[in-house]
Design a protein around this motif. Structure first.
Motif, mmCIF file in Angstrom:
data_model
loop_
_atom_site.group_PDB
_atom_site.id
_atom_site.type_symbol
_atom_site.label_atom_id
_atom_site.label_comp_id
_atom_site.label_asym_id
_atom_site.label_seq_id
_atom_site.Cartn_x
_atom_site.Cartn_y
_atom_site.Cartn_z
ATOM 1 N N ILE A 317 0.969 -1.314 0.043
ATOM 2 C CA ILE A 317 -0.157 0.105 -0.037
ATOM 3 C C ILE A 317 0.853 1.295 0.127
ATOM 4 O O ILE A 317 0.491 2.310 -0.687
ATOM 5 C CB ILE A 317 -0.880 -0.136 1.260
ATOM 6 N N THR A 318 1.868 1.344 0.783
ATOM 7 C CA THR A 318 2.548 2.451 1.013
ATOM 8 C C THR A 318 3.681 2.717 -0.205
ATOM 9 O O THR A 318 4.017 3.973 -0.420
ATOM 10 C CB THR A 318 3.151 2.492 2.412
ATOM 11 N N LYS A 319 4.177 1.834 -0.444
ATOM 12 C CA LYS A 319 5.143 1.869 -1.525
ATOM 13 C C LYS A 319 4.896 2.644 -2.895
ATOM 14 O O LYS A 319 5.574 3.589 -3.273
ATOM 15 C CB LYS A 319 5.842 0.686 -2.064
ATOM 16 N N PRO A 320 3.768 2.356 -3.547
ATOM 17 C CA PRO A 320 3.337 3.113 -4.739
ATOM 18 C C PRO A 320 3.064 4.547 -4.456
ATOM 19 O O PRO A 320 3.357 5.579 -5.032
ATOM 20 C CB PRO A 320 2.238 2.483 -5.073
ATOM 21 N N ALA A 327 7.197 11.831 -6.864
ATOM 22 C CA ALA A 327 6.809 12.216 -8.098
ATOM 23 C C ALA A 327 6.499 13.740 -7.861
ATOM 24 O O ALA A 327 6.600 14.473 -8.685
ATOM 25 C CB ALA A 327 6.240 11.287 -8.725
ATOM 26 N N MET A 328 5.487 13.819 -6.953
ATOM 27 C CA MET A 328 4.504 15.203 -6.861
ATOM 28 C C MET A 328 5.659 16.339 -6.461
ATOM 29 O O MET A 328 5.354 17.329 -7.022
ATOM 30 C CB MET A 328 3.443 14.887 -5.823
ATOM 31 N N ARG A 329 6.560 16.067 -5.858
ATOM 32 C CA ARG A 329 7.591 17.028 -5.273
ATOM 33 C C ARG A 329 8.418 17.488 -6.458
ATOM 34 O O ARG A 329 8.514 18.666 -6.624
ATOM 35 C CB ARG A 329 8.547 16.517 -4.405
ATOM 36 N N HIS A 330 8.523 16.328 -7.416
ATOM 37 C CA HIS A 330 9.568 16.746 -8.543
ATOM 38 C C HIS A 330 8.489 17.640 -9.678
ATOM 39 O O HIS A 330 9.033 18.585 -10.046
ATOM 40 C CB HIS A 330 10.004 15.530 -9.274
ATOM 41 N N GLU A 337 11.121 15.039 -15.633
ATOM 42 C CA GLU A 337 12.033 13.780 -16.032
ATOM 43 C C GLU A 337 12.124 12.806 -14.720
ATOM 44 O O GLU A 337 12.055 11.652 -14.781
ATOM 45 C CB GLU A 337 13.368 14.187 -16.691
ATOM 46 N N LEU A 338 12.626 13.662 -13.703
ATOM 47 C CA LEU A 338 12.845 12.800 -12.556
ATOM 48 C C LEU A 338 11.489 12.507 -11.803
ATOM 49 O O LEU A 338 11.166 11.413 -11.243
ATOM 50 C CB LEU A 338 13.372 13.806 -11.467
ATOM 51 N N ALA A 339 10.495 13.211 -11.983
ATOM 52 C CA ALA A 339 9.006 12.819 -11.505
ATOM 53 C C ALA A 339 8.602 11.535 -12.197
ATOM 54 O O ALA A 339 7.958 10.602 -11.909
ATOM 55 C CB ALA A 339 7.875 13.750 -11.963
ATOM 56 N N GLU A 361 -0.021 9.768 -13.268
ATOM 57 C CA GLU A 361 1.059 9.643 -14.352
ATOM 58 C C GLU A 361 0.611 10.302 -15.778
ATOM 59 O O GLU A 361 1.187 11.064 -16.107
ATOM 60 C CB GLU A 361 1.400 8.144 -14.632
ATOM 61 N N GLN A 362 -0.657 10.003 -15.843
ATOM 62 C CA GLN A 362 -1.409 10.420 -17.233
ATOM 63 C C GLN A 362 -1.364 11.905 -17.119
ATOM 64 O O GLN A 362 -1.109 12.844 -18.214
ATOM 65 C CB GLN A 362 -2.459 9.836 -17.394
ATOM 66 N N MET A 363 -1.912 12.564 -16.030
ATOM 67 C CA MET A 363 -1.967 13.969 -15.668
ATOM 68 C C MET A 363 -0.587 14.678 -15.879
ATOM 69 O O MET A 363 -0.322 15.829 -16.299
ATOM 70 C CB MET A 363 -2.544 14.457 -14.292
ATOM 71 N N THR A 364 0.543 14.101 -15.178
ATOM 72 C CA THR A 364 1.819 14.607 -15.462
ATOM 73 C C THR A 364 2.344 14.631 -16.769
ATOM 74 O O THR A 364 2.913 15.504 -17.072
ATOM 75 C CB THR A 364 2.758 13.649 -14.514
ATOM 76 N N ARG A 365 2.023 13.500 -17.529
ATOM 77 C CA ARG A 365 2.538 13.565 -18.917
ATOM 78 C C ARG A 365 1.709 14.703 -19.648
ATOM 79 O O ARG A 365 2.465 15.595 -20.799
ATOM 80 C CB ARG A 365 2.099 12.238 -19.600
#
Length: 424
Positions: A317-320, A327-330, A337-339, A361-365
């Motif tokens: 649960i916690t790992k993802p 990724a949010m901080r990046h 790219e780091l995200a 991930e889709q929103m970030t892309r």
């Protein structure tokens, strides 16, 4: 670290699973130990009671036979002939022969008795006419202390030479002329010592526990080897005399030589004997100890499994979520790219966490694509302005500024409309 979601989930799962398992193991161990302890003590006392019943039955039969011999007409005729001075040698000899045949028939018909003897006062035994019995311990105890049930010994006055070297126990009864009630000697009924000892030796407690048949003074009735157990038996008999309160049987703990023992006893009042048993508690309760060790081992294995399962669940649960947080901080810092590198991998069979990670991930892309597109558009406009003539640059700037203002106004209107719609 302790306040992280992973730690809290792991501890929550561990506590929820460990507490019930521990409670079950503790209750099961305690209840089963008590049940086995009670069952062990009860079965041990039952074993001793069974042997006591066997001894009582055997000795009662021998005592009944002794009374039959005493009341027999043949026995009384022999007594009369032996006491009557007017009886001839032939009459006395004939009476003795009839008595010998009677006693032999009793011994043959009863497999528990190997021989029966009579001893006239001041004369020898019926079979050997030997006066050595007057110095024997069994005769002295009978005369001085009225001890009728003897300890194991050897007796020469036997009908058969083959049993003179064998150990025997005996019942000694007074030989009485029933007409005058005159005490004229003793009747001695012999039974083999091995008859009781072989059954007693079969009784065992634990690995080293033994059973003994003792007199009230602590002497072995069946000539058992008491070496190594004298002190324990002495203390046990003293405790029986003090604490038994007239009870027929019982069990109590003893401590000697740094070892805890259990002492069993069973009285035989008719013979003034005691059947006793001693065994270290650790040996008698070896089953309980093995059960406790098994339960502790099982609980330890379950504990390890619980921790592994709790760690696996919390990690799943916690790992993802932790990866998505990085990724949010990046993304907040504009490091797309780091995200994308720290973005959690979405499995084919999605859970709720996988779905959230996939959407993010889709929103970030998309956000990265929009920013890059906007940047390229602005860069092309800037290049067009810089490469045009001065007059054209002014026109381009005015047009770009107007377009930008209109674009900003449209965006502001859209935002306002969105807020208004949202508010509505």
């Amino acid at each position: 670290m302790f306040y992280s979601l992973r730690s809290r989930l792991m501890w929550a799962f561990s506590i929820l699973l460990i507490l019930p398992i521990t409670a079950v193991v503790f209750i099961l161990s305690k209840e089963s130990s008590e049940q086995i302890r009670t069952s062990t003590q009860t079965s041990t006392l039952q074993t001793i009671d069974q042997f006591a019943s066997h001894v009582s039955t055997l000795l009662t039969q021998i005592e009944d036979m002794g009374n039959q011999v005493l009341s027999s007409d043949i026995t009384q005729e022999w007594i009369t002939a032996d006491l009557n001075d007017e009886s001839t040698k032939g009459e006395q000899y004939l009476a003795k022969q009839k008595l010998r045949e009677l006693l032999s028939s009793y011994a043959i018909n009863n497999s528990n008795v190997i021989s029966i003897s009579t001893f006239a006062e001041g004369k020898g035994g019926l079979w050997t006419q030997d006066l050595g019995y007057l110095k024997s311990s069994w005769y002295s105890q009978f005369k001085e202390q009225d001890v009728r049930w003897t300890q194991a010994h050897k007796d020469k006055d036997q009908a058969d030479d083959s049993i003179r070297s064998s150990e025997i126990n005996s019942l000694v009864l007074p030989l009485v002329q029933l007409q005058s009630f005159k005490d004229v000697g003793v009747i001695k009924l012999n039974y083999p010592t091995v008859l009781l000892r072989q059954d007693l030796d079969k009784i065992s407690f634990g690995k080293s526990g033994k059973a003994f048949l003792l007199t009230a003074e602590g002497l072995s009735v069946l000539n058992q080897d008491l070496r190594g157990a004298e002190g324990l038996l002495k203390d046990g008999l003293a405790t029986v005399q003090k604490q038994s309160g007239g009870q027929t049987s019982g069990i109590f703990p003893l401590h000697q030589g740094g070892t805890d023992y259990l002492f069993f006893y069973r009285r035989l009042p008719a013979q003034n004997w005691l059947i006793v048993g001693e065994v270290p508690e650790a040996e008698l309760y070896a089953t309980i100890t093995r059960l406790k060790e098994t339960l502790l081992l099982a609980s330890f294995v379950l504990l390890i499994l619980v921790i592994i399962v709790a760690l696996w669940l919390s990690t799943g649960i916690t790992k993802p979520l932790s990866a998505m947080a990085r990724a949010m901080r990046h993304v907040r810092n504009g490091q797309f790219e780091l995200a994308m590198k720290d973005m959690p991998k979405v499995r084919s069979r999605q859970s709720e966490v996988d779905y959230v990670a996939g959407v993010f991930e889709q929103m970030t892309r998309q956000l990265k694509y929009l920013i890059e597109t906007e940047f390229e558009t602005n860069l092309r406009r800037k290049c067009r302005i810089q490469s045009a003539p001065a007059a054209d640059q002014s026109a381009f700037l005015q047009q770009y500024t107007g377009d930008h203002q209109r674009s900003g106004g449209d965006e502001a209107g859209g935002s306002g409309h969105g807020r208004h719609g949202s508010t509505g």
